[in-house]
Scaffold this active site. Structure first.
Site, mmCIF file in Angstrom:
data_model
loop_
_atom_site.group_PDB
_atom_site.id
_atom_site.type_symbol
_atom_site.label_atom_id
_atom_site.label_comp_id
_atom_site.label_asym_id
_atom_site.label_seq_id
_atom_site.Cartn_x
_atom_site.Cartn_y
_atom_site.Cartn_z
ATOM 1 N N THR A 1 -1.027 3.354 -5.933
ATOM 2 C CA THR A 1 -1.244 3.031 -7.353
ATOM 3 C C THR A 1 -1.054 1.523 -7.600
ATOM 4 O OG1 THR A 1 1.052 3.284 -8.062
ATOM 5 C CG2 THR A 1 -0.294 5.285 -8.024
ATOM 6 N N ASN A 2 -1.610 1.070 -8.725
ATOM 7 C CA ASN A 2 -1.492 -0.359 -9.031
ATOM 8 C C ASN A 2 -0.051 -0.774 -9.292
ATOM 9 O OD1 ASN A 2 -4.212 -0.372 -8.684
ATOM 10 N ND2 ASN A 2 -4.689 -1.404 -10.608
ATOM 11 N N SER B 1 -1.253 12.512 1.414
ATOM 12 C CA SER B 1 -0.456 12.845 0.218
ATOM 13 C C SER B 1 -0.074 14.317 0.195
ATOM 14 C CB SER B 1 -1.256 12.529 -1.045
ATOM 15 O OG SER B 1 -1.687 11.208 -1.041
ATOM 16 N N GLU C 1 -7.758 0.777 4.264
ATOM 17 C CA GLU C 1 -8.230 1.534 3.098
ATOM 18 C C GLU C 1 -8.295 0.632 1.869
ATOM 19 O OE1 GLU C 1 -5.716 4.821 1.947
ATOM 20 O OE2 GLU C 1 -7.156 5.537 0.467
HETATM 21 C C1 LIG Z 1 -9.485 10.101 -6.555
HETATM 22 C C2 LIG Z 1 -8.346 10.183 -5.610
HETATM 23 C C3 LIG Z 1 -8.592 10.390 -4.265
HETATM 24 C C4 LIG Z 1 -7.539 10.511 -3.369
HETATM 25 N N1 LIG Z 1 -7.822 10.810 -2.068
HETATM 26 C C5 LIG Z 1 -6.804 11.017 -1.208
HETATM 27 C C6 LIG Z 1 -7.073 11.422 0.132
HETATM 28 O O1 LIG Z 1 -8.226 11.583 0.527
HETATM 29 N N2 LIG Z 1 -6.027 11.650 0.947
HETATM 30 C C7 LIG Z 1 -4.732 11.484 0.544
HETATM 31 O O2 LIG Z 1 -3.838 11.669 1.350
HETATM 32 N N3 LIG Z 1 -4.430 11.094 -0.733
HETATM 33 C C8 LIG Z 1 -5.444 10.884 -1.614
HETATM 34 N N4 LIG Z 1 -5.169 10.519 -2.913
HETATM 35 C C9 LIG Z 1 -3.780 10.472 -3.347
HETATM 36 C C10 LIG Z 1 -3.263 9.110 -3.697
HETATM 37 O O3 LIG Z 1 -2.978 8.370 -2.548
HETATM 38 C C11 LIG Z 1 -2.028 9.321 -4.579
HETATM 39 O O4 LIG Z 1 -2.470 9.906 -5.787
HETATM 40 C C12 LIG Z 1 -1.291 8.040 -4.881
HETATM 41 O O5 LIG Z 1 -0.699 7.528 -3.721
HETATM 42 C C13 LIG Z 1 -0.201 8.251 -5.946
HETATM 43 O O6 LIG Z 1 0.627 9.312 -5.594
HETATM 44 P P1 LIG Z 1 0.920 10.498 -6.634
HETATM 45 O O7 LIG Z 1 -0.398 10.982 -7.163
HETATM 46 O O8 LIG Z 1 1.790 11.481 -5.944
HETATM 47 O O9 LIG Z 1 1.675 9.839 -7.847
HETATM 48 P P2 LIG Z 1 3.230 9.477 -7.925
HETATM 49 O O10 LIG Z 1 3.647 8.802 -6.672
HETATM 50 O O11 LIG Z 1 3.964 10.704 -8.340
HETATM 51 O O12 LIG Z 1 3.231 8.430 -9.087
HETATM 52 C C14 LIG Z 1 3.199 8.822 -10.466
HETATM 53 C C15 LIG Z 1 3.293 7.562 -11.316
HETATM 54 O O13 LIG Z 1 4.552 6.895 -11.047
HETATM 55 C C16 LIG Z 1 4.330 5.557 -10.658
HETATM 56 N N5 LIG Z 1 5.284 5.172 -9.621
HETATM 57 C C17 LIG Z 1 5.640 5.883 -8.521
HETATM 58 N N6 LIG Z 1 6.532 5.209 -7.793
HETATM 59 C C18 LIG Z 1 6.745 4.021 -8.404
HETATM 60 C C19 LIG Z 1 7.558 2.890 -8.134
HETATM 61 N N7 LIG Z 1 8.325 2.832 -7.050
HETATM 62 N N8 LIG Z 1 7.492 1.846 -8.991
HETATM 63 C C20 LIG Z 1 6.717 1.879 -10.098
HETATM 64 N N9 LIG Z 1 5.932 2.943 -10.418
HETATM 65 C C21 LIG Z 1 5.949 3.997 -9.591
HETATM 66 C C22 LIG Z 1 2.917 5.537 -10.087
HETATM 67 O O14 LIG Z 1 2.357 4.245 -10.156
HETATM 68 C C23 LIG Z 1 2.203 6.540 -10.994
HETATM 69 O O15 LIG Z 1 1.813 5.903 -12.188
HETATM 70 C C24 LIG Z 1 -6.213 10.389 -3.822
HETATM 71 C C25 LIG Z 1 -5.961 10.142 -5.177
HETATM 72 C C26 LIG Z 1 -6.995 10.048 -6.064
HETATM 73 C C27 LIG Z 1 -6.715 9.826 -7.513
#
Ligand SMILES: Cc1cc2nc3c(=O)[nH]c(=O)nc-3n(C[C@H](O)[C@H](O)[C@H](O)COP(=O)(O)OP(=O)(O)OC[C@H]3O[C@@H](n4cnc5c(N)ncnc54)[C@H](O)[C@@H]3O)c2cc1C
Length: 385
Positions: free
Chosen positions: A370-371, A129, A245
């Protein structure tokens, strides 16, 4: 009510149960009971016991140290580990990188990295990420430019779990900014966390945790032999890895363990029919989830591979676990308003750990994709068919 397993599977379950009862280090057990933070040495102490038993990497192929268990045995193993009070497997090296190296790595990479991952001698983190590239991972902007026999990497990773104590990071980088599709210009690199130009900055989380980080890469030189798979083919490795994962994130064992904890903490409140109905509802939902997982395993899936089914289990499992934490918080009442203290007795420590646990559980529906995004995947796979 319980689901029925074969006598052989029940015998296997008992073997795992006995192992956890005798082998989980006492210090780790106590920290788990009190809801305290686990350090790298706590996790390694437990994972080493699993390694000595030959159980550290059940998801790997037999040739590289997998157990060869049936999917049902793996399900029972995951469940009994958590029911016995042990920490879940959080080693990114074991869960994610190992299977990728086995599938896509060179012989030299496998020999160099897999044994150290298996005995938890080297700790890995996942650098996927980036700010602005989470759900839309293929938009990532960290670049790797070839310079002789090195890549020079520049950019930023975020939410990198356990980067603070990791030795190495597996990372997605952009090697071809002009590719036809963003997915086609990405490569999979292995980066030494001590390399000059790499900086780790912690992110404080609501639950008081310190396990998430930002990782900054400023002209970090990475040997070309640390490329996994072909250059610009990293997306294939990434998709394969994400399936592994997500497979365990449903957390059926964890949900059972937390439901048991909820019942114990609730005590006499279970006599209140309104409250008891809420607990029973969660139990029924969990039973349905377990039956669904077993049905999918029984349908000839060798493992819960990347598919709509994995997404489905992830969504239901994580929502269920969040509901259990919500109810536990209610049971704890005012005690949960206080943060845990070093001198709390064990019973109080457990109650006061519930608010941080509840807050921590918010992340279940975010990590591993995300879910909402899982729902999109399910819709695409099932409705487009
Ligand atoms: C505790 C924790 C540990 C993690 N560990 C790692 C790690 O070790 N390495 C790593 O690389 N990443 C890690 N992550 C990152 C994780 O993979 C991302 O947080 C996740 O993929 C969501 O990306 P974002 O946070 O950028 O949110 P965004 O992608 O910006 O999403 C924000 C919101 O918009 C919604 N959304 C986005 N796109 C869509 C769509 N197309 N349709 C509907 N809704 C949408 C999402 O569901 C969310 O509610 C971790 C995250 C957490 C919380």
């Amino acid at each position: 009510m319980k689901l029925k397993y074969s006598p052989q599977d029940e015998a296997f379950r008992q073997e795992v149960r006995d192992f956890v009862a005798t082998e989980l280090p006492a210090g780790v057990r106590r920290k788990m009971q009190r809801g305290e933070r686990l350090e790298r040495e706590d996790l390694v102490a437990w994972y080493r016991r699993l390694y000595e038993k030959g159980w550290a990497t059940p998801g790997w192929s037999r040739e590289w140290g997998g157990t060869g268990w049936t999917p049902v045995q793996r399900h029972l193993f995951d469940e009994e580990i958590l029911l016995g009070g042990a920490p879940r497997m959080v080693s990114s090296g074991i869960i994610m990188l190992g299977p990728v190296l086995i599938a896509f790595g060179t012989e030299a990479q496998k020999r160099r990295y897999l044994p150290d991952i298996q005995r938890s001698a080297v700790w890995w983190c996942q650098g996927f990420s980036e700010p602005g590239s989470g759900s839309d991972l293929a938009s990532l902007r960290t670049t790797a430019v070839r310079d002789g026999d090195h890549y020079v990497v520049n950019g930023q990773k975020i939410w990198t779990s356990y980067a603070q104590f990791s030795d190495m990071m597996f990372c997605l980088v952009r090697t071809d900014p002009n590719a036809r599709k963003p997915q086609e210009g990405i490569s999979f690199l292995l980066i030494d966390m001590k390399a000059p130009g790499l900086t780790v900055r912690p992110i404080a989380t609501l639950d008081g945790g310190r396990d998430l980080n930002e990782v900054f890469l400023d002209n970090v030189r990475v040997p070309v032999e640390n490329l996994v798979g072909e250059e610009n083919q990293g997306w294939t490795c990434a998709k394969y890895l994400l399936g592994h994962e997500r497979g365990g994130i449903a957390g059926i064992g964890a949900a059972k363990q937390q439901l048991g904890r909820l019942r114990r903490l609730a005590g006499p409140r279970l006599g209140d029919p309104v409250f008891a109905a809420q607990v029973h509802r969660l139990e029924i939902e969990l039973l349905a989830l377990e039956a669904t997982a077993l049905r999918l395993l029984g349908a000839g899936q060798r493992s819960l591979a990347p598919a709509a089914q994995t997404s489905m289990l992830k969504v239901r499992g994580t929502e269920l676990r969040q509901s259990i934490y919500r109810l536990m918080l209610e049971v704890a009442g005012p005690e949960a308003a206080l943060w845990p203290g070093a001198h709390d007795d064990d019973a109080l420590a457990e109650l006061r750990a519930l608010a941080p646990d509840y807050l921590d559980a918010r992340k279940f529906s975010i990590y591993g994709g995300t879910n909402e995004v899982q729902r999109n995947l399910i819709a695409k796979a099932l409705l487009a068919a």
